[in-house]
Design a protein around this motif. Sequence first.
Motif, PDB file in Angstrom:
ATOM      1  N   SER A   1       8.029   0.936 -13.296  1.00  0.00           N
ATOM      2  CA  SER A   1       7.687  -0.310 -13.982  1.00  0.00           C
ATOM      3  C   SER A   1       6.843   0.028 -15.208  1.00  0.00           C
ATOM      4  CB  SER A   1       6.921  -1.247 -13.059  1.00  0.00           C
ATOM      5  OG  SER A   1       6.483  -2.389 -13.773  1.00  0.00           O
ATOM      6  N   ASN A   2       7.047  -0.733 -16.299  1.00  0.00           N
ATOM      7  CA  ASN A   2       6.282  -0.504 -17.527  1.00  0.00           C
ATOM      8  C   ASN A   2       5.131  -1.498 -17.678  1.00  0.00           C
ATOM      9  OD1 ASN A   2       7.880   1.676 -18.415  1.00  0.00           O
ATOM     10  ND2 ASN A   2       9.440   0.241 -19.195  1.00  0.00           N
TER      11      ASN A   2
ATOM     12  N   THR B   1       0.815  -1.220   0.000  1.00  0.00           N
ATOM     13  CA  THR B   1       0.000   0.000   0.000  1.00  0.00           C
ATOM     14  C   THR B   1       0.846   1.266   0.000  1.00  0.00           C
ATOM     15  OG1 THR B   1      -0.106  -0.103   2.383  1.00  0.00           O
ATOM     16  CG2 THR B   1      -1.890  -1.152   1.174  1.00  0.00           C
ATOM     17  N   GLN B   2       2.157   1.152   0.261  1.00  0.00           N
ATOM     18  CA  GLN B   2       3.026   2.311   0.252  1.00  0.00           C
ATOM     19  C   GLN B   2       3.730   2.487  -1.091  1.00  0.00           C
ATOM     20  OE1 GLN B   2       4.856   0.934   4.004  1.00  0.00           O
ATOM     21  NE2 GLN B   2       4.688   3.057   4.665  1.00  0.00           N
ATOM     22  N   LEU B   3       3.436   1.611  -2.019  1.00  0.00           N
ATOM     23  CA  LEU B   3       3.935   1.781  -3.371  1.00  0.00           C
ATOM     24  C   LEU B   3       3.152   2.895  -4.075  1.00  0.00           C
ATOM     25  CD1 LEU B   3       4.316  -1.972  -4.364  1.00  0.00           C
ATOM     26  CD2 LEU B   3       6.127  -0.404  -3.668  1.00  0.00           C
ATOM     27  N   ARG B   4       3.620   3.309  -5.238  1.00  0.00           N
ATOM     28  CA  ARG B   4       2.973   4.387  -5.975  1.00  0.00           C
ATOM     29  C   ARG B   4       2.628   3.912  -7.383  1.00  0.00           C
ATOM     30  NH1 ARG B   4       4.072   9.404  -3.615  1.00  0.00           N
ATOM     31  NH2 ARG B   4       4.257  10.496  -5.603  1.00  0.00           N
ATOM     32  N   TRP B   5       1.495   4.393  -7.884  1.00  0.00           N
ATOM     33  CA  TRP B   5       0.995   3.980  -9.200  1.00  0.00           C
ATOM     34  C   TRP B   5       0.694   5.199 -10.082  1.00  0.00           C
ATOM     35  CZ3 TRP B   5      -0.229   1.324  -4.797  1.00  0.00           C
ATOM     36  CH2 TRP B   5      -0.077  -0.075  -4.820  1.00  0.00           C
ATOM     37  N   PHE B   6       0.794   4.963 -11.388  1.00  0.00           N
ATOM     38  CA  PHE B   6       0.265   5.901 -12.378  1.00  0.00           C
ATOM     39  C   PHE B   6      -1.087   5.373 -12.845  1.00  0.00           C
ATOM     40  CE2 PHE B   6       4.804   6.740 -12.607  1.00  0.00           C
ATOM     41  CZ  PHE B   6       4.855   8.131 -12.731  1.00  0.00           C
ATOM     42  N   ALA B   7      -2.043   6.251 -13.035  1.00  0.00           N
ATOM     43  CA  ALA B   7      -3.378   5.861 -13.497  1.00  0.00           C
ATOM     44  C   ALA B   7      -3.671   6.547 -14.835  1.00  0.00           C
ATOM     45  CB  ALA B   7      -4.423   6.253 -12.470  1.00  0.00           C
TER      46      ALA B   7
ATOM     47  N   LYS C   1      -6.105   8.200 -17.430  1.00  0.00           N
ATOM     48  CA  LYS C   1      -7.397   8.876 -17.546  1.00  0.00           C
ATOM     49  C   LYS C   1      -7.503   9.486 -18.944  1.00  0.00           C
ATOM     50  CE  LYS C   1     -10.329  12.511 -15.608  1.00  0.00           C
ATOM     51  NZ  LYS C   1     -10.444  13.650 -14.684  1.00  0.00           N
ATOM     52  N   ASP C   2      -8.449   8.956 -19.699  1.00  0.00           N
ATOM     53  CA  ASP C   2      -8.684   9.448 -21.071  1.00  0.00           C
ATOM     54  C   ASP C   2      -7.416   9.403 -21.914  1.00  0.00           C
ATOM     55  OD1 ASP C   2     -10.826  12.019 -19.710  1.00  0.00           O
ATOM     56  OD2 ASP C   2     -11.336   9.961 -20.317  1.00  0.00           O
ATOM     57  N   GLY C   3      -6.629   8.342 -21.727  1.00  0.00           N
ATOM     58  CA  GLY C   3      -5.431   8.151 -22.540  1.00  0.00           C
ATOM     59  C   GLY C   3      -4.216   8.883 -22.042  1.00  0.00           C
ATOM     60  N   VAL C   4      -4.337   9.570 -20.902  1.00  0.00           N
ATOM     61  CA  VAL C   4      -3.207  10.327 -20.357  1.00  0.00           C
ATOM     62  C   VAL C   4      -2.826   9.746 -19.001  1.00  0.00           C
ATOM     63  CG1 VAL C   4      -2.352  12.598 -19.635  1.00  0.00           C
ATOM     64  CG2 VAL C   4      -3.955  12.414 -21.551  1.00  0.00           C
ATOM     65  N   TRP C   5      -1.527   9.422 -18.822  1.00  0.00           N
ATOM     66  CA  TRP C   5      -1.056   8.891 -17.546  1.00  0.00           C
ATOM     67  C   TRP C   5      -0.909  10.028 -16.535  1.00  0.00           C
ATOM     68  CZ3 TRP C   5      -1.183   3.892 -16.604  1.00  0.00           C
ATOM     69  CH2 TRP C   5      -1.111   3.005 -17.660  1.00  0.00           C
ATOM     70  N   GLN C   6      -1.535   9.827 -15.398  1.00  0.00           N
ATOM     71  CA  GLN C   6      -1.471  10.815 -14.329  1.00  0.00           C
ATOM     72  C   GLN C   6      -0.893  10.168 -13.074  1.00  0.00           C
ATOM     73  OE1 GLN C   6      -4.988  13.092 -13.657  1.00  0.00           O
ATOM     74  NE2 GLN C   6      -5.582  13.162 -15.826  1.00  0.00           N
ATOM     75  N   GLY C   7      -0.221  10.954 -12.270  1.00  0.00           N
ATOM     76  CA  GLY C   7       0.377  10.415 -11.049  1.00  0.00           C
ATOM     77  C   GLY C   7       1.842  10.801 -10.919  1.00  0.00           C
ATOM     78  N   PRO C   8       2.597  10.099 -10.097  1.00  0.00           N
ATOM     79  CA  PRO C   8       2.175   8.881  -9.383  1.00  0.00           C
ATOM     80  C   PRO C   8       1.339   9.191  -8.138  1.00  0.00           C
ATOM     81  CG  PRO C   8       4.439   9.402  -8.840  1.00  0.00           C
ATOM     82  CD  PRO C   8       4.019  10.420  -9.851  1.00  0.00           C
ATOM     83  N   PHE C   9       0.512   8.185  -7.749  1.00  0.00           N
ATOM     84  CA  PHE C   9      -0.353   8.283  -6.589  1.00  0.00           C
ATOM     85  C   PHE C   9      -0.019   7.169  -5.601  1.00  0.00           C
ATOM     86  CE2 PHE C   9      -2.902  11.402  -8.653  1.00  0.00           C
ATOM     87  CZ  PHE C   9      -3.112  10.977  -9.961  1.00  0.00           C
ATOM     88  N   SER C  10      -0.161   7.490  -4.324  1.00  0.00           N
ATOM     89  CA  SER C  10      -0.114   6.434  -3.310  1.00  0.00           C
ATOM     90  C   SER C  10      -1.446   5.688  -3.332  1.00  0.00           C
ATOM     91  CB  SER C  10       0.135   7.030  -1.923  1.00  0.00           C
ATOM     92  OG  SER C  10      -0.971   7.821  -1.524  1.00  0.00           O
ATOM     93  N   ALA C  11      -1.512   4.574  -2.619  1.00  0.00           N
ATOM     94  CA  ALA C  11      -2.746   3.786  -2.595  1.00  0.00           C
ATOM     95  C   ALA C  11      -3.908   4.610  -2.060  1.00  0.00           C
ATOM     96  CB  ALA C  11      -2.551   2.531  -1.759  1.00  0.00           C
ATOM     97  N   SER C  12      -3.681   5.364  -0.966  1.00  0.00           N
ATOM     98  CA  SER C  12      -4.763   6.157  -0.371  1.00  0.00           C
ATOM     99  C   SER C  12      -5.223   7.260  -1.320  1.00  0.00           C
ATOM    100  CB  SER C  12      -4.304   6.755   0.960  1.00  0.00           C
ATOM    101  OG  SER C  12      -3.143   7.538   0.775  1.00  0.00           O
TER     102      SER C  12
END
Length: 540
Positions: free
Chosen positions: A388-389, A350-356, A358-369
């Motif tokens: 990571s890809n 849960t302390q890792l970070r992700w890109f999400a 949205k409408d074809g555009v990568w946004q982030g990185p975000f924490s789980a919360s």
Amino acid sequence: MPFSFIEIEKRKTRIVFLFFFILLLFYFFSAWLIIVAVKFFFFAFSGLRLRSFFYFSPKLIGGIFVVALISAIFHWVFSISNVNERIIKVLGSKEPDKDDLYHKRFMNIIEEVKIASGGLNISAVVMPILAMNAFSLANFKNQGIIGITEGLLARLDRAEIEAVVAHEVAHIVSRDTLIKTVAVSIFGVYGSILAKVKNSLTETRYSYGRGRGLVFLVFMYVVLSLINSLGKIISCFISRQCEYRADSVAVRLTRDPLSLAKALYKISIHWRGAGLGYESLESIFIINPAYRGLDEKEGFFASLFSTHPPLLKRINILLDMAHADFGELTLTSQQKKPRRVKPPQPLSETQLRWFANKDGVWQGPFSASQLISLEWVTNQTFLKRENSNKICFLYQEPSLLELVHQKRGGSMLCPLCFYPLAKGYYEGVLVYLCNSCGGILVKEEKLPRILIREEIGFSSEVIEKAKNVEQLSKKTFLPQKNITAVLLCPLCRQKMLRNFYTLAVLLEVDRCYYCKVIWFDKDELEVLQYFVEKARGSIR
């Protein structure tokens, strides 16, 4: 030798009738003294002869007896009805918390002892105080109650608590508890009320509100003092021998005299409840809450006016049964249990970070919360971890999917990082933990239990934080509180008030006065424990 059932019933009946007879005599002579006082008042103004002053006609004596009998019956019925509940209320005891590990252990011991004693009707209560003591109650419906304090639960191990419970069960089986409960309900309970009336009388004496209230308090004080004095006389009929007998039966039930000896020794060297107003209820406790030199003596007067035998003699008898000596007892009793230090918060998924996406555009990185708080994130949202890809759907990350479901389901969220709170145990108490930031949500009523117990140790990081807080506490001017971040209560979503825990410990905590909960940031609860234990001498 133990009594047979018939002998127990005969003894109980005799003593109960004796208590009622003493109560009847008390009201008879009280009425007689009132009439004598009235006649004395009129004697000074009416010129009655001295013979007329002391003369009581048979009708008048009969009237006094009827009044005394009615008063004694009323007093008896009022005192005996719901006797267990009334005494428990005076003691401030509560039912065990089923979510508390220490309380669960106590309830399990009660169930085991009930089976070993033939299925007695016994329930458990806990006194929420730091003192170490135990008591038992019983009524005429054969309903028994065994109570112990939070301090005793925290400082005794399982075998020692079993020995204490077995001791109280022995009192219930032999009907000693019933006799003590009756004596306490008729006379002893009023001793606690007397202490409160005395305090009120002192406050009224030095206030401006004198008058009828003061007269009423004086009247109550005199009446309760007489009843309390009568209770001390009644205590003479409670034999010291019943404590020796209960110790013996407890050893038969547990086969462990050393544990009972350890328990009695630990109770004796700690605070037993003196000063809380329970001294008039001393006969129901395993050890007198207040220390009295008379309890440690033997002889006619000690046996007559003391309800508990010498503690050292009780311990030595148990040590003889266990083939141990007093030096071994003190050495083993003073050894502290090893304490585990709360491990640092490990790096988790849960302390890792992700890109999400949205409408074809990568946004982030975000924490789980942060990720689960985004309204446009769904189970079909494309994600990829930071550095990571590899691309996947959110539903392919089980930990994140569970968090989203919990959030949508209205679970409690951490007020600091909005991560769902998980149930956990701290010092045996059920709390709500944030596995992301390390914060803890505690109900105010459960916090004293945590502060009493000493299972969790302190890391060097916690000790360093405590020293920093201690330096702030020594300053002349209080530091300005941080009010930039206002947290919302996880239960009611109202704003929490950030203030110092006390002015003696300048540790900032967040309180919700609606839900009666406190939010501790990471290590704050351990810092508070450190100060409490240092204040009571557990930490040098």
